[in-house]
Scaffold this active site. Structure first.
Site: not given
Ligand code: ACO
Length: 331
Positions: A116, A256, A286
């Site tokens: 990520c 994020h 996500n």
């Protein structure tokens, strides 16, 4: 440093699947509730790619939009960096599929693996190439189809993830704009808390692995959560200090998009109001390397990022890795 050429983002774009998977849909798939997912993560729905689609399909669309947004054509792109861990196939690099589809003939292209944190790692790499004069226009894409590596029988992970892509063009900019500092890091001792156990050179697939979903994401949620809370605040403080600013100088943090509770922990630690954090995870979940560039693109189109703003991007993920960047927005 002041005399060096500066690099910055001159265009952004994103692409997500049309298909929506809501928390109520998930209630029919695993033992969970809309209430639990909202309270524990903030996520309401996520996008899921259709069967037969691949990560490059979205990377190409996001990349093309970013190139257009920069006022360039694909022939102007000198280097393509694709942050992903869900490439179309294990070999070759999916960046090469994207390069061909965009018509960037001969342009070097490679994939970058930092989970990520990948998009911000990609921005830092592009910054170094542009400032050194090696390349002028670098296309940085973050794209992942997490639906392909999700264990849809594991309620503790399958509610978290979604699919999508976002991109940015990095190019030379005027002295007073662009990237001001980066803070990259990795803590490989945490490699095992967020991984895909089988399918690599250590442990090629066996039929038993497939039956036990060891070809899918394994995550120790609580460990990742603790790491994320700690590193998100620390990395933001460090990167801001590196360029002589304080957290009060930040106009918008684009973190994020994993979990609202993780973002709220940074709000508390840094003492900034929640409005200074861009959040769109309620719509997408996500999306790993795609989460920050999708958020950047939406924040720009909603008018939440304007020329001259001090923007901080901060990511964390598998590795364990983290990456933060400070930039003065130039368009
Ligand atoms: N629905 C209902 N109950 C659930 C669900 C669900 N979907 N998932 C877990 N639970 C239950 C658990 O079984 C547990 O029950 P128990 O207490 O009876 O054992 C309880 O809820 C609490 O579960 P925990 O996992 O301990 O809860 P936690 O507070 O850690 O929250 C969460 C879980 C939301 C996953 C959290 O750990 C988290 O957000 N972690 C970070 C995840 C993340 O962002 N990872 C990605 C990083 S980036 C990348 O590279 C992919």
């Amino acid at each position: 440093m002041g005399m060096q050429k500066r690099a910055g983002i001159i265009g952004v774009g994103s692409a997500v699947p049309n298909r929506v998977l809501t928390n109520h849909d998930l209630e029919k798939m695993v033992d969970t509730t809309d209430e639990w997912i909202r309270t524990m993560t903030g996520i309401e729905e996520r996008r899921i790619a259709d069967e037969g689609e691949a990560t490059s399909d979205y990377a190409i669309r996001a990349g093309r939009k970013a190139i257009e947004s920069a006022g360039l054509s694909p022939q102007d792109i000198d280097l393509i960096i694709l942050a992903t861990f869900t490439g179309d196939t294990p070999l070759p690099a999916t960046a090469c599929i994207v390069q061909n589809a965009l018509g960037c003939k001969g342009t070097p292209a490679f994939d970058l693996a930092a989970g990520c944190s990948g998009f911000v790692y990609g921005l830092a790499t592009a910054d170094a190439f542009v400032r050194s004069g090696h390349y002028e226009h670098v296309l940085v894409i973050g794209a992942d189809l997490l639906s392909r590596v999700t264990n849809w029988t594991d309620r503790s992970t399958c509610v978290l993830f979604g699919d999508g892509a976002g991109a940015a063009v990095v190019a030379p900019v005027d002295e007073d704009g662009g990237f001001m500092a980066f803070e990259l890091g990795a803590e490989g001792s945490g490699a095992g808390v967020l991984c895909i156990p089988a399918g690599g050179s250590r442990h090629p697939y066996t039929p038993e692995d497939l039956a036990a979903h060891r070809d899918k994401i394994y995550m120790e949620g609580r460990e990742v959560f603790k790491f994320a809370v700690k590193i998100q605040g620390e990395a933001t403080e460090r990167v801001v200090a590196k360029c002589g600013l304080s957290v009060e100088d930040i106009d918008l943090v684009v973190p994020h998009q994993a979990n609202t509770r993780i973002i709220e922990s940074a709000v508390n630690r840094l003492g900034l109001p929640m409005e200074k954090f861009y959040v769109n995870l309620q719509k997408y979940g996500n999306t790993s390397a795609a989460s920050i560039p999708i958020a950047l693109d939406e924040a720009v189109s909603e008018g939440k990022i304007k020329k001259g703003d001090i923007i901080v991007t901060v990511g964390f993920g598998a590795g364990l890795t983290w990456a933060a960047g400070v930039m003065k927005w130039v368009f």
